[in-house]
Design an enzyme around this catalytic site. Structure first.
Site, PDB file in Angstrom:
ATOM      1  CD  GLU A 176      17.673  17.197  -6.585  1.00 46.82           C
ATOM      2  OE1 GLU A 176      17.485  18.467  -5.743  1.00 46.82           O
ATOM      3  OE2 GLU A 176      16.853  16.025  -6.144  1.00 46.82           O
ATOM      4  CB  CYS A 219      19.050  10.161 -11.709  1.00 37.15           C
ATOM      5  SG  CYS A 219      17.445  10.991 -12.056  1.00 37.15           S
ATOM      6  CB  CYS A 272       8.678  19.505 -13.263  1.00 36.67           C
ATOM      7  SG  CYS A 272       7.905  18.965 -14.558  1.00 36.67           S
ATOM      8  CB  CYS A 325       3.574  14.328 -10.564  1.00 32.39           C
ATOM      9  SG  CYS A 325       3.479  13.979 -12.499  1.00 32.39           S
ATOM     10  CB  CYS A 333       6.614  14.362  -8.187  1.00 27.93           C
ATOM     11  SG  CYS A 333       8.392  15.202  -8.694  1.00 27.93           S
ATOM     12  CB  CYS A 367      13.085  12.993  -9.239  1.00 27.43           C
ATOM     13  SG  CYS A 367      11.194  13.944  -9.440  1.00 27.43           S
TER      14      CYS A 367
HETATM   15 FE1  SF4 Z   1       7.635  16.130 -13.098  1.00 26.01          FE
HETATM   16 FE2  SF4 Z   1       8.129  15.093 -11.478  1.00 26.01          FE
HETATM   17 FE3  SF4 Z   1       5.933  14.354 -12.182  1.00 26.01          FE
HETATM   18 FE4  SF4 Z   1       8.482  13.952 -13.079  1.00 26.01          FE
HETATM   19  S1  SF4 Z   1       7.252  13.207 -11.656  1.00 26.01           S
HETATM   20  S2  SF4 Z   1       6.628  15.146 -14.540  1.00 26.01           S
HETATM   21  S3  SF4 Z   1       9.267  15.688 -12.725  1.00 26.01           S
HETATM   22  S4  SF4 Z   1       6.170  16.856 -11.203  1.00 26.01           S
END
Ligand code: SF4
Length: 366
Positions: free
Chosen positions: A97, A110, A117, A121, A124, A339
C-alpha cells in the site's frame, strides 16, 4: 494480474538497462537515454508509444519485458483530510500500500519498500505480518508512477515510511532513490526524498558511502534502551548508541539534520523523563523531532497518549531541546492510513469485506 514470467525494465538504472537490452544489438547511448526518459521522466509504461524509437525496437521491448507492474486493488479517499490510500496487487498476488497526503504547500507520497516487515516493531501493523518479500525497485517506483501518471496528482515529496524497513531492502531502495532524484528521472530534489529507518545501522553507513541523495529519518520508539528493545526488537541487534553514532556521521557527511520520528504511546514513552532522556540522547546530533500521535492497531495493548500529556510532552521538549520540534497531525485515521493498516485489515475478520476467492489468492499468512 497473472504470474509474471518476464523481467521488468522499469526500475533499472542506466547500466542495468544497457545490460538488459544488450541482446537486441548495439543500441546507441542517445537511444538508451530516450528510453530512460520515456519511463521515468514521462512516466509512459507502454513502449509501443515511444514515438522517437524505431518500431522494431519498440516491439521488441514490449515483447521482452513486463510493463504491467502493479495493479490497483482498492483506493480509499478521505473526504475529511483529502488523504488517499492505495492498495496494490503485485504479480505474485501479494499486496502493498501507499498513502498520498496533500498539505498546504506540498503533497507527500508514502511508499512501501517490502511486503510485510521482518523487524516486528510492536506498535506497527506491518510488523505483525512478518516479512514476505522485498519489493523490486520497479514495484516501489510504480507506487509513485501510479499516483503521478494515472491519478495525475502532484507529488512533491516521497517518504519511505510505508510497509517495510527500506534499509533492509537497501539495494532496491537505493536504486529507487537515485531514479527519483535524477533530473532526467522523476526529478525530485534530495531534500524532498526521505528514507526512514527503525535503526538498521550498517546501511546508514552505506548511505553515506554511496552519497545516497535523500534525507534520513529515524523512528525513535523510546530513548530508553530497554523500553526501545521491547518496542523495537532491532535495538537488540543495533543499540541506540550505535544508531546515534551512525546518525551523527550521516549529518556530518550530508551537512544536514536527521529527523527523529517520535510516536507517543500512553504510559510507554510520553513522560517528562522521556523528554529529558531524548534531549540527552540527541545531544551533538543535529536533528529535528517530529512528534506523532499513535494510530492504534487491532490486538495491540498500546493506547494513544491523551491530548493533555501530548501538549505537556511537546512543551517540555520545546523548552529543553535546541533543535526544531514539529507535531505531525494525524491525518487519514478514518481510512486507516498508518503503515500496513489497510493491508492487515484485509486479513482480519473486522476488515473490509473482500471475496473468498480473493482471500484464497493472496498468500499472506502462508
Ligand atoms: Fe517494519 Fe513497522 Fe518497524 Fe517500520 S515500524 S521497521 S514497517 S515493523
Amino acid at each position: 494480474m497473472s504470474v509474471c514470467q518476464k523481467p521488468f525494465l522499469f526500475g533499472l538504472e542506466r547500466q542495468e538497462i544497457a545490460a538488459a537490452i544488450s541482446e537486441y544489438g548495439d543500441v546507441p547511448t542517445y537511444r538508451k537515454e530516450q528510453l530512460y526518459k520515456w519511463m521515468y521522466a514521462r512516466g509512459i509504461l507502454n513502449p509501443l508509444h515511444y514515438s522517437d524509437i524505431p518500431k522494431p525496437f519498440r516491439e521488441w521491448l514490449n515483447q521482452k519485458f513486463e510493463w504491467n507492474i502493479i495493479e490497483l486493488s482498492l483506493k480509499k479517499q478521505s473526504t475529511i483530510s483529502g488523504v488517499n490510500k492505495y492498495l496494490y496487487r503485485l504479480h505474485d498476488q501479494r499486496m502493498i500500500e501507499g498513502v498520498w497526503i496533500p498539505e498546504k504547500n506540498r503533497s507527500t507520497l508514502c511508499v512501501s519498500s517490502q511486503v510485510g516487515c521482518a523487524l516486528g516493531c510492536k506498535f506497527c501493523a506491518t510488523g505483525t505480518m512478518g516479512l514476505h518479500r522485498n519489493l523490486l525497485a520497479g514495484e516501489i517506483l510504480s507506487q509513485a508512477w501510479y499516483v503521478r501518471c494515472i491519478d495525475q496528482l502532484i507529488v512533491t515529496h516521497i517518504v519511505f515510511m510505508g510497509m517495510g524497513e527500506p534499509l533492509h531492502n537497501y539495494r532496491e531502495t537505493s536504486k529507487c532513490v537515485r531514479i527519483l532524484n535524477d533530473p532526467t528521472g522523476f526529478a525530485i530534489g534530495r531534500k524532498h526524498i526521505t528514507v526512514s529507518t527503525a535503526g538498521w545501522v550498517p546501511k546508514i553507513y552505506q548511505m553515506i558511502e554511496d552519497r545516497l541523495p535523500c534525507r534520513l529519518a529515524i523512528s525513535m520508539g523510546s530513548p530508553k534502551e530497554d523500553v526501545r528493545a521491547e518496542l523495537m526488537p532491532v535495538t537488540k541487534r543495533f543499540s541506540l548508541k550505535e544508531l546515534m553514532l551512525a546518525a551523527k556521521e550521516w549529518t556530518v557527511a550530508f551537512d544536514d539534520y536527521v529527523t527523529i520520528e517520535y510516536t507517543l504511546i500512553e504510559g510507554v514513552n510520553d513522560s517528562l523523563q522521556d523528554v529529558q532522556m531524548l534531549v540527552s540522547l540527541l545531544k551533538g546530533v543535529p536533528s529535528k523531532v517530529n512528534v506523532l500521535t499513535y494510530n492504534p492497531i487491532s490486538n495491540s495493548k498500546f493506547q494513544k497518549t491523551s491530548l493533555e500529556r501530548t501538549e505537556n510532552f511537546i512543551k517540555e521538549l520545546e523548552k529543553k531541546f535546541s533543535g526544531p520540534v514539529t507535531r505531525r497531525l494525524s491525518r487519514g485515521d478514518e481510512i486507516n492510513a498508518a503503515c500496513g493498516q489497510l493491508v492487515v485489515q484485509q486479513f482480519t475478520p473486522t476488515g473490509t469485506k473482500i471475496s473468498y476467492e480473493h482471500l484464497q489468492s493472496i498468500q499472506y499468512f502462508d
